[in-house]
Design an enzyme around this catalytic site. Structure first.
Site, mmCIF file in Angstrom:
data_model
loop_
_atom_site.group_PDB
_atom_site.id
_atom_site.type_symbol
_atom_site.label_atom_id
_atom_site.label_comp_id
_atom_site.label_asym_id
_atom_site.label_seq_id
_atom_site.Cartn_x
_atom_site.Cartn_y
_atom_site.Cartn_z
ATOM 1 N N HIS A 1 0.836 -1.202 0.000
ATOM 2 C CA HIS A 1 0.000 0.000 0.000
ATOM 3 C C HIS A 1 0.870 1.250 0.000
ATOM 4 C CE1 HIS A 1 -3.342 -2.701 0.963
ATOM 5 N NE2 HIS A 1 -4.168 -1.686 0.777
ATOM 6 N N HIS B 1 1.873 -3.785 9.423
ATOM 7 C CA HIS B 1 3.301 -3.683 9.084
ATOM 8 C C HIS B 1 4.138 -3.161 10.236
ATOM 9 C CE1 HIS B 1 2.983 -4.402 4.774
ATOM 10 N NE2 HIS B 1 1.857 -3.716 4.807
HETATM 11 C C1 LIG Z 1 -3.656 -8.110 -11.784
HETATM 12 C C2 LIG Z 1 -3.484 -8.532 -10.392
HETATM 13 C C3 LIG Z 1 -2.713 -9.764 -10.116
HETATM 14 C C4 LIG Z 1 -3.974 -7.779 -9.420
HETATM 15 C C5 LIG Z 1 -3.805 -8.086 -8.013
HETATM 16 C C6 LIG Z 1 -4.126 -6.882 -7.201
HETATM 17 C C7 LIG Z 1 -3.972 -7.172 -5.763
HETATM 18 C C8 LIG Z 1 -4.734 -8.281 -5.177
HETATM 19 C C9 LIG Z 1 -3.141 -6.465 -5.044
HETATM 20 C C10 LIG Z 1 -2.864 -6.769 -3.616
HETATM 21 C C11 LIG Z 1 -3.035 -5.553 -2.839
HETATM 22 C C12 LIG Z 1 -2.637 -5.818 -1.428
HETATM 23 C C13 LIG Z 1 -3.628 -6.419 -0.520
HETATM 24 C C14 LIG Z 1 -1.385 -5.537 -1.043
HETATM 25 C C15 LIG Z 1 -0.879 -5.739 0.326
HETATM 26 O O1 LIG Z 1 -0.493 -4.504 0.771
HETATM 27 P P1 LIG Z 1 0.367 -4.357 2.089
HETATM 28 O O2 LIG Z 1 0.475 -2.883 2.311
HETATM 29 O O3 LIG Z 1 -0.368 -5.030 3.179
HETATM 30 O O4 LIG Z 1 1.680 -4.987 1.785
#
Ligand SMILES: CC(C)=CCC/C(C)=C/CC/C(C)=C/COP(=O)(O)O
Length: 289
Positions: free
Chosen positions: A208, A250
């Site tokens: 994020h 985090h």
């Molecule tokens: C096209 C494709 C594979 C899209 C996936 C988008 C997706 C599920 C992104 C994940 C976002 C997310 C929950 C990230 C985690 O963020 P942190 O800040 O917890 O590391």
């Protein structure tokens, strides 16, 4: 009572094979291990003298046994298994990193005030989760694709195409680093995030936060905005990063590195900027009916 730890021969540590005592140069390395292990593990032992003894000994400075003296018929004593060796002379970098890690864990726990409903700022949790959605990959990807499909100017299409490229590059790099580093999320985190992929069980770096830094730098460079809106964009990125630690998702270092990585990712996107001149195929394809 715990059973004593054993060396490679299965002998309990802290005991010494009498046949191997004597000068380390003559294969008596076990004695130095005995002394240093004893002095660093026994309660009330003096670590300074252990260090001094170790620094006198070539055995411990190099962390291995010396070769037996020329012509010596004594067999070399066995090496201790890795987990039984003690680094008596840790580097400055090692100490600094361990201290940073300890401060990171302590500070992250302290700042995780919205980690659960019963936490001290638990009532703020819904707001923090709203912020979480504002920096999630799915709305950003879908939003960009939607705008791209509605855009009727070349300039707009070019900017949006590059934003899409930036978002995909971010997903790729963050997944790669998360998969390589495999740092677990803080113990106080509740894994109730919306739409995650497999590497999102890891916490370094914060996806994020990379997205927030990347997107805000992108917007500031490519949209003409009034000053208050520019301030708002920067504030959003900063508060989103902070909210990751407050939610307990985090540690502070995950977020700090996330800001750095997101900032650098924009530089990559800027360097590889896609335009009808540099990537004509993409733009022609997009304009096919
Ligand atoms: C096209 C494709 C594979 C899209 C996936 C988008 C997706 C599920 C992104 C994940 C976002 C997310 C929950 C990230 C985690 O963020 P942190 O800040 O917890 O590391």
């Amino acid at each position: 009572m715990q059973s004593p730890r054993r060396n490679a021969e299965g002998r309990p540590l802290g005991t010494c094979d009498p046949s191997s005592s004597g000068s380390p140069a003559h294969g008596g390395g076990s004695r130095f291990e005995f002394q240093s292990l004893l002095s660093s593990r026994m309660p009330g032992a003096d670590p300074t003298s252990a260090r001094l003894r170790a620094s006198e000994s070539p055995v411990h400075r190099r962390g291995s046994f010396p070769l037996a003296g020329a012509g010596s018929s004594q067999a070399l004593p066995p090496q201790l298994p890795e987990e039984d060796r003690i680094d008596l002379n840790p580097s400055f970098l090692g100490i600094a990193l361990r201290s940073l890690l300890a401060i990171d864990l302590w500070l992250s726990k302290k700042l995780g005030v919205c980690a659960g409903e019963s936490s001290s700022w638990g009532s703020m949790r819904p707001l923090m989760k709203l912020l979480e959605i504002s920096g999630h990959g799915i709305p950003w990807l879908l939003g960009t694709l939607y705008c791209l499909s509605r855009s009727d100017s070349w300039a707009g299409r070019e900017v949006l195409m590059n934003l899409l490229f930036a978002l995909l590059l971010d997903l790729l790099l963050v997944s790669l680093i998360k998969g390589l580093v495999r740092r677990r999320r803080p113990a106080h985190n509740q894994m109730d995030m919306f739409f995650t992929i497999s590497v999102d069980k890891y916490s370094f770096p914060s996806g994020h936060t990379t997205r927030a830094a990347l997107v805000s730098r992108f917007i500031l460079n490519h949209l003409v905005l009034a000053i208050p809106l520019r301030v708002l964009v920067v504030l959003w990125a900063f508060i989103l990063g902070l909210s990751r630690v407050m939610l307990g998702r985090h540690n502070v270092t995950d977020v700090a590195f996330g800001f750095f990585l997101g900032y650098m990712q924009y530089s990559i996107v800027d360097y590889c900027w896609l335009s009808p001149r540099t990537a004509p195929v993409l733009f022609v394809l997009w304009n096919q009916p």
